[in-house]
Design a protein around this motif. Structure first.
Motif, PDB file in Angstrom:
ATOM      1  N   GLN A   1      13.798  18.284 100.781  1.00 37.59           N
ATOM      2  CA  GLN A   1      13.890  19.525 101.567  1.00 37.59           C
ATOM      3  C   GLN A   1      13.105  20.681 100.935  1.00 37.59           C
ATOM      4  O   GLN A   1      12.821  21.667 101.593  1.00 37.59           O
ATOM      5  N   LYS A   2      12.787  20.577  99.647  1.00 36.44           N
ATOM      6  CA  LYS A   2      12.103  21.651  98.929  1.00 36.44           C
ATOM      7  C   LYS A   2      10.596  21.440  98.862  1.00 36.44           C
ATOM      8  O   LYS A   2       9.900  22.102  98.089  1.00 36.44           O
ATOM      9  N   TYR A   3      10.070  20.520  99.665  1.00 39.47           N
ATOM     10  CA  TYR A   3       8.653  20.158  99.630  1.00 39.47           C
ATOM     11  C   TYR A   3       8.060  20.142 101.031  1.00 39.47           C
ATOM     12  O   TYR A   3       8.710  19.727 101.992  1.00 39.47           O
ATOM     13  N   LYS A   4       6.792  20.567 101.150  1.00 36.69           N
ATOM     14  CA  LYS A   4       6.090  20.504 102.439  1.00 36.69           C
ATOM     15  C   LYS A   4       4.590  20.446 102.181  1.00 36.69           C
ATOM     16  O   LYS A   4       4.073  21.201 101.358  1.00 36.69           O
ATOM     17  N   MET A   5       3.897  19.546 102.880  1.00 35.96           N
ATOM     18  CA  MET A   5       2.443  19.471 102.829  1.00 35.96           C
ATOM     19  C   MET A   5       1.887  19.827 104.211  1.00 35.96           C
ATOM     20  O   MET A   5       2.373  19.316 105.216  1.00 35.96           O
TER      21      MET A   5
ATOM     22  N   LEU B   1       4.952  24.300  98.508  1.00 36.57           N
ATOM     23  CA  LEU B   1       4.046  24.111  99.628  1.00 36.57           C
ATOM     24  C   LEU B   1       2.679  23.670  99.116  1.00 36.57           C
ATOM     25  O   LEU B   1       2.082  24.334  98.258  1.00 36.57           O
ATOM     26  N   VAL B   2       2.198  22.549  99.644  1.00 39.78           N
ATOM     27  CA  VAL B   2       0.874  22.033  99.322  1.00 39.78           C
ATOM     28  C   VAL B   2       0.008  22.261 100.557  1.00 39.78           C
ATOM     29  O   VAL B   2       0.302  21.729 101.624  1.00 39.78           O
ATOM     30  N   ILE B   3      -1.024  23.078 100.411  1.00 38.90           N
ATOM     31  CA  ILE B   3      -1.931  23.396 101.516  1.00 38.90           C
ATOM     32  C   ILE B   3      -3.303  22.819 101.172  1.00 38.90           C
ATOM     33  O   ILE B   3      -3.898  23.199 100.163  1.00 38.90           O
TER      34      ILE B   3
ATOM     35  N   GLU C   1       1.812  17.535 108.342  1.00 43.04           N
ATOM     36  CA  GLU C   1       1.482  18.412 109.460  1.00 43.04           C
ATOM     37  C   GLU C   1       0.012  18.813 109.373  1.00 43.04           C
ATOM     38  O   GLU C   1      -0.486  19.139 108.298  1.00 43.04           O
ATOM     39  N   VAL C   2      -0.676  18.781 110.519  1.00 41.25           N
ATOM     40  CA  VAL C   2      -2.076  19.193 110.577  1.00 41.25           C
ATOM     41  C   VAL C   2      -2.191  20.414 111.484  1.00 41.25           C
ATOM     42  O   VAL C   2      -1.641  20.435 112.581  1.00 41.25           O
ATOM     43  N   ILE C   3      -2.898  21.419 110.989  1.00 44.28           N
ATOM     44  CA  ILE C   3      -3.156  22.644 111.736  1.00 44.28           C
ATOM     45  C   ILE C   3      -4.668  22.832 111.800  1.00 44.28           C
ATOM     46  O   ILE C   3      -5.363  22.650 110.792  1.00 44.28           O
TER      47      ILE C   3
END
Length: 158
Positions: A70-74, A40-42, A100-102
């Motif tokens: 599938q093992k990655y998310k920004m 996870l990249v935050i 994705e933006v939060i």
């Protein structure tokens, strides 16, 4: 040729967010734990932060490289004010942000949650945190180069 441009337009349009989730710190903490099976990249940023805006294009390039994994998310965490949500949405569209933006609506409690992310974080942005198996393993304070971003992801993505 026309079909290609229609496909390209639809792909770009689909990749952009039409809305932004607005959450408090506790919800962000839960969200990070929900993604514990991923690298996870935050990235914490703001539309009014020049170094943040400068680094976002190469963050999007790197995100595009790994988005099928599938093992990655920004996730991009905007620290803009809730009153500026429309500006954030316009920024997402204009800059073609595909991650994705939060919007973190918890500015009044920053002194409470900032040290929970990292004791060395002084509150300045941009800041990028990397998590693997739900545990933070790297904290980048300040602007991050495309090369460092790619290297950190590549070395830790399995």
């Amino acid at each position: 040729m026309h079909i290609f441009f229609i496909f390209l337009f639809c792909t770009v349009f689909k990749a952009q967010q039409s809305d932004v989730s607005v959450i408090k710190y506790e919800d962000l903490e839960k969200r990070i734990q929900q993604e514990k099976d991923k690298l996870l990249v935050i990235n914490f940023w703001s539309t009014t932060c020049a170094p943040c805006v400068k680094e976002l294009p190469h963050f999007m390039e790197v995100n595009a490289e790994y988005s099928d994994n599938q093992k990655y998310k920004m996730i991009l965490i905007s620290l803009d004010r809730l009153a500026d949500k429309e500006r954030v949405l316009k920024f997402i569209k204009n800059k073609n942000l595909t991650a994705e933006v939060i919007l973190l609506d918890d500015i009044k409690r920053m002194n409470t949650w900032i040290p929970r992310f990292d004791q060395d974080w002084d509150g300045n942005i941009p800041v990028t945190l990397f998590y693997k198996n739900g545990t933070k393993f790297y904290f980048n304070d300040g602007e991050m180069s495309k090369e460092d971003l790619k290297k950190t992801i590549k070395e830790n993505l399995q």
